[in-house]
Write a protein that holds these residues in place. Sequence first.
Motif, PDB file in Angstrom:
ATOM      1  N   ALA A  28       6.654  -1.740   3.525  1.00  9.99           N
ATOM      2  CA  ALA A  28       6.266  -0.777   4.878  1.00  9.99           C
ATOM      3  C   ALA A  28       5.195  -0.611   4.968  1.00  9.99           C
ATOM      4  N   GLY A  29       4.379  -1.903   4.284  1.00  9.27           N
ATOM      5  CA  GLY A  29       2.526  -1.253   4.356  1.00  9.27           C
ATOM      6  C   GLY A  29       2.179  -2.826   4.100  1.00  9.27           C
ATOM      7  N   PRO A  30       0.937  -2.717   4.759  1.00 11.58           N
ATOM      8  CA  PRO A  30      -0.159  -4.032   4.325  1.00 11.58           C
ATOM      9  C   PRO A  30       0.005  -4.482   2.559  1.00 11.58           C
ATOM     10  N   ALA A  31      -0.590  -3.174   2.336  1.00 11.14           N
ATOM     11  CA  ALA A  31      -0.840  -3.467   0.732  1.00 11.14           C
ATOM     12  C   ALA A  31       0.804  -3.921   0.051  1.00 11.14           C
ATOM     13  N   ALA A  32       1.733  -3.646   0.084  1.00 11.37           N
ATOM     14  CA  ALA A  32       2.655  -3.684  -0.394  1.00 11.37           C
ATOM     15  C   ALA A  32       3.145  -4.770   0.092  1.00 11.37           C
ATOM     16  N   ARG A  33       3.692  -5.016   1.043  1.00 16.77           N
ATOM     17  CA  ARG A  33       3.161  -6.441   1.619  1.00 16.77           C
ATOM     18  C   ARG A  33       3.040  -7.778   0.755  1.00 16.77           C
ATOM     19  N   ASP A  37       4.469 -10.258  -2.277  1.00 15.93           N
ATOM     20  CA  ASP A  37       4.367 -11.749  -1.676  1.00 15.93           C
ATOM     21  C   ASP A  37       3.998 -12.086  -3.417  1.00 15.93           C
ATOM     22  N   LEU A  38       3.110 -12.312  -3.757  1.00 17.21           N
ATOM     23  CA  LEU A  38       2.549 -12.404  -5.148  1.00 17.21           C
ATOM     24  C   LEU A  38       3.535 -12.236  -5.909  1.00 17.21           C
ATOM     25  N   TRP A  39       4.471 -11.175  -6.151  1.00 15.94           N
ATOM     26  CA  TRP A  39       5.920 -10.847  -6.748  1.00 15.94           C
ATOM     27  C   TRP A  39       6.781 -12.423  -6.164  1.00 15.94           C
ATOM     28  N   TRP A  40       7.215 -12.518  -5.179  1.00 14.41           N
ATOM     29  CA  TRP A  40       8.030 -13.693  -4.754  1.00 14.41           C
ATOM     30  C   TRP A  40       6.820 -14.769  -5.324  1.00 14.41           C
ATOM     31  N   ALA A  46       8.217 -18.453 -11.828  1.00 13.69           N
ATOM     32  CA  ALA A  46       8.913 -18.156 -13.235  1.00 13.69           C
ATOM     33  C   ALA A  46      10.245 -18.540 -13.342  1.00 13.69           C
ATOM     34  N   VAL A  47      11.385 -19.261 -12.355  1.00 14.78           N
ATOM     35  CA  VAL A  47      12.409 -19.573 -12.529  1.00 14.78           C
ATOM     36  C   VAL A  47      12.299 -20.889 -12.295  1.00 14.78           C
ATOM     37  N   ALA A  93      -4.552 -19.797 -15.002  1.00 16.65           N
ATOM     38  CA  ALA A  93      -5.146 -19.521 -13.918  1.00 16.65           C
ATOM     39  C   ALA A  93      -5.070 -19.675 -12.299  1.00 16.65           C
ATOM     40  N   VAL A  94      -3.830 -20.008 -11.965  1.00 16.86           N
ATOM     41  CA  VAL A  94      -3.781 -20.110 -11.080  1.00 16.86           C
ATOM     42  C   VAL A  94      -3.282 -18.556 -10.211  1.00 16.86           C
ATOM     43  N   LEU A  95      -2.091 -18.101 -11.495  1.00 16.76           N
ATOM     44  CA  LEU A  95      -2.192 -16.587 -11.506  1.00 16.76           C
ATOM     45  C   LEU A  95      -3.321 -15.313 -11.888  1.00 16.76           C
ATOM     46  N   LEU A  96      -4.135 -16.223 -12.729  1.00 18.60           N
ATOM     47  CA  LEU A  96      -5.456 -15.138 -12.187  1.00 18.60           C
ATOM     48  C   LEU A  96      -6.313 -15.438 -10.726  1.00 18.60           C
TER      49      LEU A  96
END
Lengths: 228, 106
Positions: A28-33, A37-40, A46-47, A93-96
């Motif tokens: 519900a806010g830009p920071a959480a979004r 996005d990173l989580w997705w 990972a999948v 490296a990509v994750l970092l």
Amino acid sequence: MAPRGVILATTLLALNGCDGATSTLQTAGPAARVIADLWWAMLVGAVLIFMLVMALVVLAFVRRSPDVAADERGQVRVWIIALGLAFPMVVLAVLLGFGLVIGERLLPRDDVTVVQVSAQGQRWVWTFSYADAPGRVTEDILHIPAGQPVDVSITTADVIHSFWVPRLAGKLDAIPGRSNVLRIEADAPGDYQGLSAEFSGENYADFGFTVRAHDAAGWADFIAGETE
Amino acid sequence: MKDLVRILIAPLVWLAAFSAVYGLHGVICGFAVDGTVFGLSLARVLLVTAYVLAILVQVVLLWALYQDRFSSASVFVNFVGRASGWVGVIAAVWTMLPAVLTTYCG
């Protein structure tokens, strides 16, 4: 139940946990979004990696034994250097890189439009004060304007707590004797559930708070002292 | 004993350098070090200098591990020592990069 039905049922059951007032995925806010996005992206990665590993496991059972002695260097190149070293290094490296860029975007940079509030945790109540309304203090309800960045200066009067409004932003620790600043923003007026993400004793389970985002008129009323 | 040093020296030095660079980062933020040097932020100059020094030390170690006078009689030890030397260089470049690239005091 057919295997397909089992997969569907378990997936729906698992996804049900992603919904709700404290869901980091129901942003519900830009920071959480940005965090979601990173989580997705991490979930998809990972999948894919999991599927690759499982495919290799199946391949190991199905394929006949390779003649290792005949092509030892080739085997080392593929399995040790490429898949064993290069692959995880590239992934990490990509994750970092993502982590650093997103971390920078979440920092509370100087901005004249930012609303300043303070939050103090104390077992087991959160006390909030407001730079725009000196002397105004609220307990367990943080009032903010919707659609405007808010810097929350977080501290604690006793032990370490952690300020977290999952639908608005990431979490930040409240450290005794120190103020940490977290930027939050709500897209729309409404109530957002907050909690302490750090265990602090016997009443910890009920140690939550609410972030109440007002529209412009509601925020003006709050600052003027016309709403509690 | 010397063979053990050949194998472990690069990772151990990286460990010390890592602690030193991020320790410096903590000191800079904890004591609010500010000021400028040649128009650049003093804190950033200190961090970049520490970062470059950490890499240089690893490069020197790697160079030494390839010299005959520091080599072991064992081919295996030489291989592992040089491999750990490369790991030390890459680790120094990569793991301390955030200290010089990102905002140093949030």
